[in-house]
Design an enzyme around this catalytic site. Structure first.
Site, PDB file in Angstrom:
ATOM      1  N   ASN A  14      -6.372   5.931  10.815  1.00  0.00           N
ATOM      2  CA  ASN A  14      -7.556   6.292  11.325  1.00  0.00           C
ATOM      3  C   ASN A  14      -7.820   5.357  12.270  1.00  0.00           C
ATOM      4  OD1 ASN A  14     -10.447   7.517  11.214  1.00  0.00           O
ATOM      5  ND2 ASN A  14     -10.743   5.242  10.540  1.00  0.00           N
ATOM      6  N   ASP A  24       0.824  -1.037  -0.182  1.00  0.00           N
ATOM      7  CA  ASP A  24      -0.045  -0.206   0.050  1.00  0.00           C
ATOM      8  C   ASP A  24       0.926   1.188   0.020  1.00  0.00           C
ATOM      9  OD1 ASP A  24      -2.416  -1.293  -0.233  1.00  0.00           O
ATOM     10  OD2 ASP A  24      -2.890  -1.296   1.941  1.00  0.00           O
TER      11      ASP A  24
END
Length: 270
Positions: free
Chosen positions: A163, A45
């Protein structure tokens, strides 16, 4: 179709890149270093995030494909042993794509200068020298006076990244909006914050007005800036909203998002 490759520097990614180029040439596919229509990232990622920012000025004309050469990634649909299947999908490509929302960030400084950024995962603001104090406005209305370590503002696809580590909710990537999550907020008899994540809709605008001049660290995905007051210039305000741009991925096969969440964070269910 013009195909670009963006890889990290690990030995495995270098090996996969070499194999992919060989198989693409054998299949008659065109590899280019400039102006690609499809960008294949090889790594994880983090590599895809780097490729996204490398090509961010041409997002409307590019579809991304991710090959992961390490741990399972949320943006990488293919494994390194599936090169033949991927090349076959590239040969049969008909322009199919899936897109996800991005986050626009505008940073305003005390001298009036404005800098604009775009995030695929998240932006964070925190103070590393003292409690961060800022006024939080939602659609130009004061919502709260925040005190704490900092704030994290994330996209739906970024909701599984930093998050989640700070207690934010995981959001379906097909949603259009963004999320605000607190980082170690200060709550007592004197100071209060909401104390929970907030998920905003597509038309919302979030504004953070900072009260301190020094000690702030601002991030946008993998980029980070230590902000210092120099000659009366310091960060005064950040504003966030859903970007008009989107990121596009070549959709050659369906990979269920919630299966990835389960595999990454839960594992086998007994």
């Amino acid at each position: 179709m013009r195909i670009g490759i963006y890889n990290n520097e690990t030995a495995e990614s270098q090996r996969v890149t070499k194999v992919l180029k060989t198989e693409m040439k054998r299949a008659g596919l065109t590899y280019v270093e400039k102006n690609p229509e499809v960008v294949i990232t090889i790594g994880g990622d983090g590599t895809l995030l780097s490729a996204f920012h490398h090509y961010q000025k041409d997002l409307n004309n590019i579809r991304f494909v991710g090959i992961h050469t390490g741990h399972l990634g949320f943006y990488t649909d293919w494994r390194s042993f599936e090169i033949d299947d991927l090349v076959d999908s590239l040969v049969k490509d008909s322009g199919q794509a899936v897109s996800y929302p991005l986050l626009d960030m505008k940073a305003t400084y005390s001298d009036g200068q404005i800098e604009n950024y775009i995030a695929l995962n998240e932006s964070t603001i925190r103070n590393v020298t003292r409690t961060m104090v800022c006024d939080v406005f939602i659609n130009n209305h004061l919502f709260e006076n925040f005190r704490g370590d900092g704030l994290c503002i994330s996209t739906p696809t970024g909701s599984t990244a930093y998050n989640k580590s700070v207690g934010g909710a995981i959001v379906d990537p097909n949603s259009v909006g963004f999320q605000l999550a607190e980082m170690a907020s200060l709550n007592n008899r004197v100071f209060r914050t909401l104390g929970s994540p907030i998920i905003f809709g597509a038309d919302a605008e979030l504004i953070l007005r900072l009260r301190d001049e020094n000690g702030h660290v601002l991030t946008c995905d993998r980029d980070q800036w230590m902000l210092k007051s120099e000659k009366e210039r310091y960060l005064t305000e950040l504003s966030y909203k859903v970007s008009k741009q989107r990121i596009y991925f070549a959709q050659y096969r369906h990979n269920n998002f919630w299966n990835r969440v389960k595999d990454s964070f839960i594992g086998g269910v007994h």
